[in-house]
Design an enzyme around this catalytic site. Structure first.
Site, PDB file in Angstrom:
ATOM      1  N   GLU A 132       0.887  -1.180   0.000  1.00  0.00           N
ATOM      2  CA  GLU A 132       0.000   0.000   0.000  1.00  0.00           C
ATOM      3  C   GLU A 132       0.923   1.227   0.000  1.00  0.00           C
ATOM      4  O   GLU A 132       1.001   1.945  -0.983  1.00  0.00           O
ATOM      5  CB  GLU A 132      -0.904  -0.014   1.241  1.00  0.00           C
ATOM      6  CG  GLU A 132      -1.820   1.208   1.339  1.00  0.00           C
ATOM      7  CD  GLU A 132      -2.651   1.241   2.644  1.00  0.00           C
ATOM      8  OE1 GLU A 132      -2.323   0.503   3.600  1.00  0.00           O
ATOM      9  OE2 GLU A 132      -3.622   2.025   2.692  1.00  0.00           O
ATOM     10  N   ASP A 181     -12.294  -0.414   1.678  1.00  0.00           N
ATOM     11  CA  ASP A 181     -11.308  -0.222   2.755  1.00  0.00           C
ATOM     12  C   ASP A 181     -11.959   0.368   4.023  1.00  0.00           C
ATOM     13  O   ASP A 181     -12.345  -0.391   4.911  1.00  0.00           O
ATOM     14  CB  ASP A 181     -10.150   0.652   2.270  1.00  0.00           C
ATOM     15  CG  ASP A 181      -8.843   0.380   3.002  1.00  0.00           C
ATOM     16  OD1 ASP A 181      -8.817  -0.526   3.855  1.00  0.00           O
ATOM     17  OD2 ASP A 181      -7.839   1.069   2.719  1.00  0.00           O
ATOM     18  N   ASP A 182     -12.064   1.696   4.087  1.00  0.00           N
ATOM     19  CA  ASP A 182     -12.657   2.384   5.247  1.00  0.00           C
ATOM     20  C   ASP A 182     -13.639   3.434   4.730  1.00  0.00           C
ATOM     21  O   ASP A 182     -13.351   4.639   4.747  1.00  0.00           O
ATOM     22  CB  ASP A 182     -11.541   3.053   6.070  1.00  0.00           C
ATOM     23  CG  ASP A 182     -10.524   2.041   6.563  1.00  0.00           C
ATOM     24  OD1 ASP A 182     -10.820   1.321   7.520  1.00  0.00           O
ATOM     25  OD2 ASP A 182      -9.444   1.967   5.947  1.00  0.00           O
TER      26      ASP A 182
HETATM   27  N1  HPA Z   1      -4.043   0.124   5.690  1.00  0.00           N
HETATM   28  C1  HPA Z   1      -3.519  -0.308   6.832  1.00  0.00           C
HETATM   29  N2  HPA Z   1      -4.235  -0.423   7.940  1.00  0.00           N
HETATM   30  C2  HPA Z   1      -5.512  -0.093   7.909  1.00  0.00           C
HETATM   31  C3  HPA Z   1      -6.107   0.356   6.758  1.00  0.00           C
HETATM   32  C4  HPA Z   1      -5.335   0.449   5.578  1.00  0.00           C
HETATM   33  O1  HPA Z   1      -5.779   0.840   4.484  1.00  0.00           O
HETATM   34  N3  HPA Z   1      -7.396   0.597   7.060  1.00  0.00           N
HETATM   35  C5  HPA Z   1      -7.569   0.284   8.356  1.00  0.00           C
HETATM   36  N4  HPA Z   1      -6.431  -0.143   8.881  1.00  0.00           N
HETATM   37 ZN    ZN Z   2      -7.190  -1.922   4.544  1.00  0.00          ZN
END
Ligand code: HPA
Ligand code: ZN
Length: 337
Positions: free
Chosen positions: A197, A275-276
């Site tokens: 990421e 994701d969030d």
């Molecule tokens: N990356 C890493 N940790 C996380 C993420 C993410 O996108 N979302 C919630 N915890």
């Molecule tokens: Zn994530």
């Protein structure tokens, strides 16, 4: 195109349940629990959701999660997400949760797990959506603390399908958790890990070669390394890509710079996820819409992404076939473009 994206049956494979805590719910649960609120009102919360990078997001995400104390809080959170997912024609979802975010504040592991899994059970019954739960280990904490959490989960193997790895990536490489993943696999858990990421291709290699994961979460930095791309294509290792997250956290400067289309065209098993969503400005359909628009994805590519979401899931093969058949029926009935 909008009908195709919003209507097509799909799966979501990268969704942190704590990341679905909408500001309004954060404030109402915080009030219900008599806590000092992380933000005075919805507008202030939304203004604070202007992130520089992964860490600046995580600081706010952990602050938001601090209002969650009781089983009912976790139930309400999970039920609200399931309703939203069903409204977006998500037929199957694989949900991450972060027990250490809560146990470190004195909330019992069982409170978190019971709240989430009771909602999953009720949601499956009421809406017909299928679900799997993946327990994420916080990588900024030690492997020892992660192992203690893994130990706690062993009594609940029937309710937890897999183990994942999230939180601050840089400086916390997958190999830090080699022993934990070996134990998790030994206990029969499926395994995934966030890698690539913010971290570079070598973290993805480690997730594959040292942790032996079945799926990579994000993985967008794989494109730096041709040999890695060849390996991911050869093994058809799924990548759970989250376009709006990547823009909000400045992994790419803009959606037009996102490499999702290039990844698809290289034959990688790419999926689209949110994701969030409460923090990044949209649920799964908004992610499809944003990336389609910016990269001018063709209808066939949207169908491929939706098919990939089932192919990459942890559903049994029979179930995957049924979901793909349902999708074919939907496509021939609606003939969308
Ligand atoms: N990356 C890493 N940790 C996380 C993420 C993410 O996108 N979302 C919630 N915890
Ligand atoms: Zn994530």
């Amino acid at each position: 195109m909008k009908t195709l994206i919003t209507g097509i049956p799909k799966a979501e494979l990268h969704l942190h349940i704590e990341g679905t805590l909408e500001p309004a719910m954060m404030l109402s649960i915080g009030k219900r629990n008599g806590l000092a609120l992380p933000f005075p009102d919805v507008e202030t919360a939304q203004k604070a959701y202007d992130f520089e990078d992964l860490q600046s997001f995580l600081d706010i995400y952990y602050k938001g999660a601090s209002v969650l104390l009781h089983e009912q809080d976790f139930y309400d959170l999970t039920m609200a997400y399931l309703k939203k997912a069903v409204s977006q024609n998500v037929r199957h979802t694989e949900i991450f949760f972060d027990p250490q975010t809560h146990t470190s504040r004195g909330v019992a592991f069982e409170t978190v797990l019971d709240g989430i899994t009771n909602a999953l059970r009720d949601g499956e019954k009421t809406f017909g959506i299928s679900t799997k739960l993946i327990m994420c280990i916080l990588r900024h904490l030690s492997e020892k603390e992660g192992l203690e959490t893994l130990e706690r989960s062993l009594d609940y193997r029937d309710r937890i399908a897999g183990i994942g790895l999230d939180s601050s990536e840089t400086g916390n490489p997958p190999e830090k958790f080699a022993e934990l993943y070996e134990r998790a696999r030994g206990a029969g858990f499926l395994t995934v890990a966030h890698a690539g990421e913010e971290g570079h291709a070598d973290y993805i290699w480690q997730a594959l070669k040292t942790l032996h994961v079945r799926r990579i979460d994000h993985g967008v930095h794989c494109m730096e390394d041709d040999t890695l791309v060849e390996e991911l294509v050869r093994q058809q290792i799924p990548l759970t890509v989250c376009p709006l997250s990547n823009i909000k956290l400045h992994v790419f400067a803009s959606m037009r710079d996102h490499n999702l289309k290039t990844m698809l065209r290289r034959g990688l098993l790419v999926t689209v996820n949110s994701d969030d969503p409460a923090y990044f400005g949209g649920y799964v359909n908004e992610n499809y819409l944003a990336v389609q628009k910016a990269l001018r994805l063709e209808p066939g590519e949207i169908v491929t992404l939706a098919k990939n979401s089932f192919r990459a899931s942890f559903l049994p093969e029979e179930q995957k076939k049924l979901r793909l058949l349902e999708m074919e029926r939907w496509i021939s009935k609606h003939n969308p473009t």
